[in-house]
Design a protein around this motif. Structure first.
Motif, PDB file in Angstrom:
ATOM      1  N   ASP A 115       0.832  -1.201   0.000  1.00 39.52           N
ATOM      2  CA  ASP A 115       0.000   0.000   0.000  1.00 39.52           C
ATOM      3  C   ASP A 115       0.866   1.251   0.000  1.00 39.52           C
ATOM      4  N   ASP A 116       1.912   1.255   0.797  1.00 39.73           N
ATOM      5  CA  ASP A 116       2.971   2.254   0.689  1.00 39.73           C
ATOM      6  C   ASP A 116       4.260   1.634   1.201  1.00 39.73           C
ATOM      7  N   ASN A 117       5.372   2.309   0.947  1.00 35.72           N
ATOM      8  CA  ASN A 117       6.680   1.735   1.277  1.00 35.72           C
ATOM      9  C   ASN A 117       6.849   1.493   2.772  1.00 35.72           C
ATOM     10  N   ASP A 118       6.515   2.493   3.578  1.00 38.33           N
ATOM     11  CA  ASP A 118       6.772   2.401   5.008  1.00 38.33           C
ATOM     12  C   ASP A 118       5.965   1.293   5.671  1.00 38.33           C
ATOM     13  N   SER A 119       4.677   1.215   5.348  1.00 35.05           N
ATOM     14  CA  SER A 119       3.834   0.214   6.006  1.00 35.05           C
ATOM     15  C   SER A 119       4.237  -1.201   5.611  1.00 35.05           C
ATOM     16  N   TYR A 120       4.590  -1.394   4.346  1.00 31.87           N
ATOM     17  CA  TYR A 120       4.979  -2.740   3.937  1.00 31.87           C
ATOM     18  C   TYR A 120       6.338  -3.117   4.512  1.00 31.87           C
ATOM     19  N   TYR A 121       7.265  -2.169   4.505  1.00 31.38           N
ATOM     20  CA  TYR A 121       8.578  -2.426   5.097  1.00 31.38           C
ATOM     21  C   TYR A 121       8.442  -2.757   6.578  1.00 31.38           C
ATOM     22  N   ALA A 122       7.614  -1.993   7.285  1.00 39.27           N
ATOM     23  CA  ALA A 122       7.412  -2.248   8.714  1.00 39.27           C
ATOM     24  C   ALA A 122       6.823  -3.630   8.963  1.00 39.27           C
ATOM     25  N   LYS A 123       6.063  -4.122   8.022  1.00 42.66           N
ATOM     26  CA  LYS A 123       5.460  -5.445   8.151  1.00 42.66           C
ATOM     27  C   LYS A 123       6.471  -6.569   7.945  1.00 42.66           C
ATOM     28  N   VAL A 124       7.324  -6.431   6.925  1.00 46.44           N
ATOM     29  CA  VAL A 124       8.186  -7.560   6.568  1.00 46.44           C
ATOM     30  C   VAL A 124       9.578  -7.495   7.163  1.00 46.44           C
ATOM     31  N   ALA A 125      10.085  -6.300   7.471  1.00 46.56           N
ATOM     32  CA  ALA A 125      11.476  -6.178   7.930  1.00 46.56           C
ATOM     33  C   ALA A 125      11.753  -6.962   9.210  1.00 46.56           C
ATOM     34  N   PRO A 126      10.892  -6.916  10.226  1.00 47.77           N
ATOM     35  CA  PRO A 126      11.193  -7.693  11.440  1.00 47.77           C
ATOM     36  C   PRO A 126      11.314  -9.193  11.169  1.00 47.77           C
ATOM     37  N   GLN A 127      10.470  -9.726  10.287  1.00 47.87           N
ATOM     38  CA  GLN A 127      10.560 -11.142   9.950  1.00 47.87           C
ATOM     39  C   GLN A 127      11.862 -11.451   9.219  1.00 47.87           C
ATOM     40  N   LEU A 128      12.234 -10.592   8.289  1.00 48.50           N
ATOM     41  CA  LEU A 128      13.451 -10.825   7.531  1.00 48.50           C
ATOM     42  C   LEU A 128      14.685 -10.732   8.429  1.00 48.50           C
ATOM     43  N   ARG A 129      14.678  -9.775   9.352  1.00 51.93           N
ATOM     44  CA  ARG A 129      15.812  -9.651  10.276  1.00 51.93           C
ATOM     45  C   ARG A 129      15.925 -10.879  11.170  1.00 51.93           C
ATOM     46  N   ALA A 130      14.787 -11.510  11.451  1.00 50.91           N
ATOM     47  CA  ALA A 130      14.776 -12.718  12.286  1.00 50.91           C
ATOM     48  C   ALA A 130      14.988 -13.979  11.459  1.00 50.91           C
ATOM     49  N   ASP A 131      15.344 -13.784  10.174  1.00 51.66           N
ATOM     50  CA  ASP A 131      15.600 -14.912   9.270  1.00 51.66           C
ATOM     51  C   ASP A 131      14.347 -15.777   9.092  1.00 51.66           C
ATOM     52  N   GLN A 132      13.187 -15.113   9.065  1.00 48.88           N
ATOM     53  CA  GLN A 132      11.922 -15.813   8.867  1.00 48.88           C
ATOM     54  C   GLN A 132      11.381 -15.537   7.467  1.00 48.88           C
ATOM     55  N   SER A 133      10.712 -16.515   6.904  1.00 46.33           N
ATOM     56  CA  SER A 133      10.119 -16.351   5.584  1.00 46.33           C
ATOM     57  C   SER A 133       8.955 -15.374   5.645  1.00 46.33           C
ATOM     58  N   ILE A 134       8.834 -14.533   4.621  1.00 46.20           N
ATOM     59  CA  ILE A 134       7.656 -13.681   4.478  1.00 46.20           C
ATOM     60  C   ILE A 134       6.727 -14.255   3.409  1.00 46.20           C
ATOM     61  N   ASP A 135       7.036 -15.436   2.929  1.00 46.40           N
ATOM     62  CA  ASP A 135       6.230 -16.137   1.942  1.00 46.40           C
ATOM     63  C   ASP A 135       6.112 -15.358   0.631  1.00 46.40           C
TER      64      ASP A 135
END
Length: 418
Positions: A115-135
């Motif tokens: 929907d916008d850069n910030d909201s999507y980044y905020a959603k996926v970045a914590p998972q990626l930093r934790a080495d988790q799949s975002i599917d």
């Protein structure tokens, strides 16, 4: 090139022929442009300097990457923005994606997650930093956020040797962007403009300047983008600021104070990401600060030629969105096949004929002539350097890490109400 009067270059109208093509469901369902527009052999993106490279962006190549299972799993999941791919008449599937699946045997799951850069980044970045799949195997970010993703080591390096179409057809000005020199981690998907989108019939007149939005009869019927580089950028331009050059906190806060005032006075109905289209579609809003291709899509979807996009007299913004592979994705090879497929000029032209955003593929303009000669002359898809310069289209200057945090906080507090 013969100069074209400013008004005809900046204002979009819908010829009857384009509506006929739209109703017939042809390849150029998004064909929404008027006569007398500028022509050009290629995209003049070099007229605007790309953002500066983020600090600390090295080291991705040395990361431990997940095992790529593309050979055994012929699947791919792609997160993109809305109204950003060719879709059939029922809006349920993409002809180019269907062709890719048949050609490669790779099944693509396409989702409009961003929907916008910030909201999507905020959603996926914590998972990626934790080495988790975002599917997801591909996600799509604007230049400045793509730079942050690279800096934060949240994406995988690409293998250009596996993407001959990208190597051959990526427009020269996009090959050496400063946030990703050599294009090691990102590939341009589309580019576009931010300006004024509105419905001429519902507004009852042309809107030529940003000040035209703040009329009493439009109060409560205006939407603006939650991407501050576009909304604040346009306001800063209207206040006489060159947003591509040297400015600071004072200029930025002045623009935010103005936007905050218009919210409090009731002129601005909503500050939204891509979902601002819902307000325009429903009729709750009739104008706003919008992205170029979205308005062309809206005109086609509603079969309403009164929807118009224009660059304000004070100027507009230019941006690019990029395809990237998340650091935890396990189908990088499949993702690269898809990226390369969309750099076939004929395929790129087919997408551009629907989305009406700036096409990054060399050779697509010639292919567009076979689909729709009018669209091949559209400055919204194939802008010239003259069009960029005469319309005062600029890129929002790159922010350093401290500015990015400070200005995002100011925007969140003053405008978004967080």
């Amino acid at each position: 090139m013969t100069p074209i009067p400013r008004r005809s270059r900046r204002h979009l109208s819908e010829p009857a022929a384009a509506l006929t093509r739209a109703a017939s469901g042809g390849l150029s369902r998004r064909a929404l442009l008027g006569t007398g527009l500028a022509t050009g052999a290629g995209v003049a993106l070099s007229a605007c300097a790309p953002p500066e490279p983020p600090s600390g962006s090295g080291g991705l190549a040395s990361l431990d990457l997940p095992t790529d299972v593309s050979d055994s799993e012929k699947i791919l999941k792609w997160a993109n923005w809305t109204a950003y791919l060719d879709l059939n008449g029922k809006e349920t599937s993409s002809p180019t994606l269907t062709a890719f699946e048949k050609q490669t045997g790779i099944k693509v799951s396409y989702s409009e997650d961003v929907d916008d850069n910030d909201s999507y980044y905020a959603k996926v970045a914590p998972q990626l930093r934790a080495d988790q799949s975002i599917d997801r195997d591909i996600f799509t970010f604007t230049d400045w956020m793509a730079g942050r993703v690279i800096r934060d080591q949240l994406c995988q390096p690409l293998q250009l040797i596996e993407m001959p179409n990208v190597v051959s057809h990526l427009l020269q000005p996009l090959k050496e962007v400063s946030f990703d020199p050599g294009r090691n981690y990102s590939i341009t998907w589309q580019s576009g403009f931010a300006g004024i989108g509105y419905n001429r019939d519902k507004v009852g007149r042309e809107l030529k300047s940003l000040d035209d939005l703040w009329a009493d009869d439009l109060k409560g019927r205006i939407v603006v983008l939650s991407e501050f580089r576009d909304t604040a950028g346009l306001v800063m331009q209207s206040q006489g600021v060159d947003i591509s050059s040297d400015w600071g906190k004072a200029e930025f806060e002045k623009a935010l104070d103005f936007i905050e005032q218009k919210i409090e006075e009731g002129y601005i109905r909503k500050v939204k990401g891509n979902s601002y289209m819902e307000d325009l579609t429903s009729g709750n809003a009739v104008a706003g600060i919008t992205w170029s291709g979205d308005i062309f899509v809206l005109a086609a979807d509603t079969k309403d030629p009164a929807w118009t996009f224009t660059i304000p007299e004070s100027g507009g913004t230019l941006w690019s969105d990029n395809l990237m592979v998340p650091i935890t994705a396990t189908h990088r090879s499949n993702a690269q096949k898809l990226m390369d497929y969309y750099y076939e000029p004929a395929v790129a032209a087919q997408v551009a004929a629907w989305v009406n955003y700036v096409c990054p593929v060399d050779g697509a303009q010639a292919e567009m002539e076979k689909i729709d000669p009018d669209l091949a002359e559209s400055p919204w898809i194939f802008p010239t350097a003259d069009f960029i310069s005469e319309s005062n289209i600029q890129q929002f200057r790159a922010l350093d890490a401290d500015e990015e945090i400070e200005y995002a906080d100011l925007w969140s507090t003053k405008v978004m109400g967080n």
